[in-house]
Scaffold this motif. Structure first.
Motif, PDB file in Angstrom:
ATOM      1  N   SER A  27      -2.506   6.572  -6.758  1.00 28.73           N
ATOM      2  CA  SER A  27      -2.526   5.142  -6.471  1.00 28.73           C
ATOM      3  C   SER A  27      -1.796   4.415  -7.579  1.00 28.73           C
ATOM      4  CB  SER A  27      -3.984   4.664  -6.380  1.00 28.73           C
ATOM      5  OG  SER A  27      -4.041   3.346  -5.917  1.00 28.73           O
ATOM      6  N   GLU A  46      -0.527   0.330  -8.944  1.00 28.44           N
ATOM      7  CA  GLU A  46      -0.484  -1.115  -8.743  1.00 28.44           C
ATOM      8  C   GLU A  46       0.974  -1.553  -8.845  1.00 28.44           C
ATOM      9  OE1 GLU A  46      -3.248  -4.174 -10.786  1.00 28.44           O
ATOM     10  OE2 GLU A  46      -1.248  -4.476 -11.672  1.00 28.44           O
ATOM     11  N   THR A  79      -4.031   1.574   0.340  1.00 30.43           N
ATOM     12  CA  THR A  79      -3.019   0.546   0.107  1.00 30.43           C
ATOM     13  C   THR A  79      -3.586  -0.814   0.514  1.00 30.43           C
ATOM     14  OG1 THR A  79      -1.148   2.051   0.340  1.00 30.43           O
ATOM     15  CG2 THR A  79      -0.718  -0.259   0.840  1.00 30.43           C
ATOM     16  N   THR A  80      -3.118  -1.848  -0.175  1.00 25.37           N
ATOM     17  CA  THR A  80      -3.627  -3.191   0.108  1.00 25.37           C
ATOM     18  C   THR A  80      -3.450  -3.553   1.580  1.00 25.37           C
ATOM     19  OG1 THR A  80      -3.227  -3.950  -2.137  1.00 25.37           O
ATOM     20  CG2 THR A  80      -3.298  -5.642  -0.422  1.00 25.37           C
ATOM     21  N   MET A 119      -2.098  -2.695  -4.429  1.00 23.98           N
ATOM     22  CA  MET A 119      -2.293  -1.268  -4.682  1.00 23.98           C
ATOM     23  C   MET A 119      -1.560  -0.491  -3.594  1.00 23.98           C
ATOM     24  SD  MET A 119      -4.027  -1.251  -7.393  1.00 23.98           S
ATOM     25  CE  MET A 119      -4.198   0.550  -7.450  1.00 23.98           C
ATOM     26  N   GLU A 128       3.150  -1.661 -14.158  1.00 23.08           N
ATOM     27  CA  GLU A 128       3.030  -0.806 -12.986  1.00 23.08           C
ATOM     28  C   GLU A 128       2.744   0.618 -13.431  1.00 23.08           C
ATOM     29  OE1 GLU A 128       6.616  -1.535 -10.776  1.00 23.08           O
ATOM     30  OE2 GLU A 128       5.815  -3.364  -9.905  1.00 23.08           O
ATOM     31  N   GLU A 140      -9.137  -4.597   2.186  1.00 21.68           N
ATOM     32  CA  GLU A 140      -9.308  -4.621   0.726  1.00 21.68           C
ATOM     33  C   GLU A 140      -9.740  -6.004   0.249  1.00 21.68           C
ATOM     34  OE1 GLU A 140      -9.013  -1.824  -1.049  1.00 21.68           O
ATOM     35  OE2 GLU A 140      -8.550  -0.741   0.801  1.00 21.68           O
TER      36      GLU A 140
END
Lengths: 398, 398
Positions: A18, A20, A110-111, A39, A5, A115
């Motif tokens: 950003s 992950e 963000t996911t 993300m 991360e 996305e």
């Protein structure tokens, strides 16, 4: 923070960060699905202090994002709480470390359904799992973990942001020193579900929505999304505000035009709200996030008794509502206050007199801002946060 | 009644009457256009008395029609004021002669955008002139002429019907002995214009609308019209009514479904409202009639002073509003009362306590019905109308 991360280049320029999250340990969603890695786009302001006790998590509303105090990368407009963030301001960046992340399911980095699903290489669309406010908060907690913060000094947000605040205290009571849910509720009302459903139906009625596959098929349901935004926008204002701002004033004319063009200023304003919204928001995100709000019901999740949601919490609360807000009217806030009183929580409640409707929390409302400042001052004193100017061992933001 | 104005077979079976008006003398509309001949679909109940002094004109609302007390020819449902019409009822058919006509621009038999333009042999569509509440009332006055009635004993209506009532007194004060505007206003508010605009945009965003030419092109903008209806329907109810009726109850499930089907009962209800509406209403009619409401502003038409609209009128007024009506809230009715007081008109004003919202005027509200009955009794006594059972020289309805 797990080894995998790590911060990566922001998905959305120019200012966003950003990260992950969830590669090693996927996010387990309320619907049962697992999601990860994802993300998370976020932004920070100010500096985290040495004992990491000055972090404020700002939770954004339905169509908000993490550009709290930066120009929006698409519209170029100032961030949605720009006026509240800065040295000496309500959220004093000389004193606090502010964090705001784009919610799970969002469309600003963000996911979410816009996305790419790594498993298929195509946009998620409607294959994205349906999410809840709890899921959004779980992701935020992962971000807070990543930032190395055990306890947030404060979690604050308006509207859907306030739902997240309540969910934070419910799920992570020990991690929230103070909480400010603004113009919000512990459950979404029937009328609010109804308005959301109108918006979703408007989007899904647009042939360019393509059953959610518009990204793949090269279309955009702009007309449906604009109608959804127009309907919602009325609910963010108040009748007096609309009357004062527009009344029955005509659009560049002395006389009605006897036609269906925008004849009244209020029509032109609404059309503008709809047409600009589609440039910055994803239609499927709108479906997912409104659904998350509809599903929110803290009492139902706690045996039908809202007080159970907060039992044992030592968080200090400041609940704020606005007199002319008919989307999240004062009785909804008062129900939260009653529940907190029932468990002897530390709670103050302020109903701000305003004619600006639900949007008041985004607007220049001096009494509201003074309320926030006063509450934060008191909470900071209890938390032992030094005043700005006192010697502080600072740390750069991650 | 001119020789050319004679009853013809009803356009809409099974119960409606219909008359052609304006062949010799076209209707001069507010927009400047002339229209004629036109068809007017209407219905009557009871019998006109010998001196034609017992006629009540009922004015319908936006999506209403002249099937006040007959089953609707398309839906088969009882007429919208069935419970109020009949022997011994509020509108006592043993005593009064009731008239209701489908408004100009409507879609239930009166000339409107759905009908054929005799000049082209094709549906009017958007070539139909934009109409006003004043135009609707002018056509109603022609119908009343045709029926041979000089003065109406009463003009009554709710919502847009109430706007017509106010327009009647303004334009033909000597022809209205008594007037009952219910849940209405002397002007359409900015918020109401905004909601109408959302509905219109939803219709016009539907590709099947085809710039208004859908009848010619064999399509129907059902999705857009359904969304418009859903948005509007929320405004007809109240938050408490929605909460009591549906709350957050789920649709045939114990648990949320984590999807976008109708999960909550209120969603299913709204979708049903939308999908059934499109079977009985024309999308272009919806555009025209909402526009007529938007344009309504009696004060503006009278030098900015509402009282001027009623100066000299000897009509007896009963103004009715409902506590939970947020579409036409009590202050709108009170503004009319104040204007009438300013010209020393005979006016009584009743705010009915109800949680049913704007739709209360269509629903079982005993106090409301008692108010109507009481006012009509008093007005009838002043007008010298005999009580039912007294000897009356009757006349068949035309």
């Amino acid at each position: 923070m797990s080894p995998s991360e790590s911060p990566v280049a922001p998905a959305i320029p120019p200012t966003g960060l950003s990260v992950e999250l969830g590669r090693d340990r996927p996010i387990r969603l309320d619907c049962g699905a697992e999601l990860g890695p994802i993300m998370v786009a976020y932004q920070t302001y100010g500096r985290l202090n040495a004992d990491k006790s000055n972090a404020i998590l700002i939770c954004h509303a339905l169509t908000g994002d993490h550009y709290v105090a930066d120009p929006h990368p698409i519209t170029g407009k100032p961030g949605w709480w720009s006026e509240l963030v800065g040295p000496g301001r309500v959220f004093d960046t000389d004193r606090y470390f502010l964090i705001c992340s784009n919610v799970l399911g969002g469309c600003m980095g963000t996911t979410g359904p816009m996305e790419i699903n790594p498993a298929t290489g195509q946009p998620w669309g409607l294959s994205f799992p349906v999410i809840t406010i709890g899921d959004m908060v779980q992701v935020q907690a992962r971000l807070v973990d990543f930032l190395g913060i055990d306890q947030l000094f404060c979690v604050v947000g308006g509207s859907m942001g306030g739902m997240q605040v309540l969910e934070w205290v419910h799920t992570y009571p020990e991690r929230v020193f103070s909480a400010i849910p603004i113009a919000s509720a512990a459950r979404h009302s029937a009328q609010n579900i109804a308005f959301h459903e109108v918006g979703r139906q408007a989007i899904m009625a647009d042939p360019d929505w393509r059953d959610g596959n518009y990204l793949l098929e090269g279309t955009r349901p702009h007309r449906g999304l604009a109608v959804a935004r127009m309907a919602a926008h009325i609910t963010y204002l108040s009748e007096p505000a609309l009357h004062q701002k527009f009344g029955r004033n005509l659009q560049n004319r002395d006389k009605v035009a006897y036609g269906f063009d925008a004849d009244f200023q209020v029509e032109s304003y609404l059309r503008h709200q709809g047409s600009t919204f589609v440039d910055r928001f994803d239609a499927n995100s709108y479906l997912y996030i409104t659904r998350a709000m509809d599903y929110f019901d803290l009492a139902a999740e706690n045996g039908g008794t809202l007080a159970n949601a907060f039992r044992g919490a030592r968080t200090r609360f400041c609940i704020v509502s606005f007199t002319s807000d008919w989307l999240f009217p004062t009785p909804e806030s008062r129900a939260v206050v009653h529940a907190l009183n029932a468990v002897a929580a530390n709670v103050s409640f302020v109903e701000i007199k305003s004619d600006k409707g639900h949007d008041a929390f985004l607007l220049d409302e001096p009494e509201f801002h003074a309320t926030l400042t006063g509450f934060l001052e008191g909470a900071a004193a209890h938390r032992g946060l030094p005043r700005p100017g006192a010697a502080v061992v600072g740390r750069s933001q991650p």
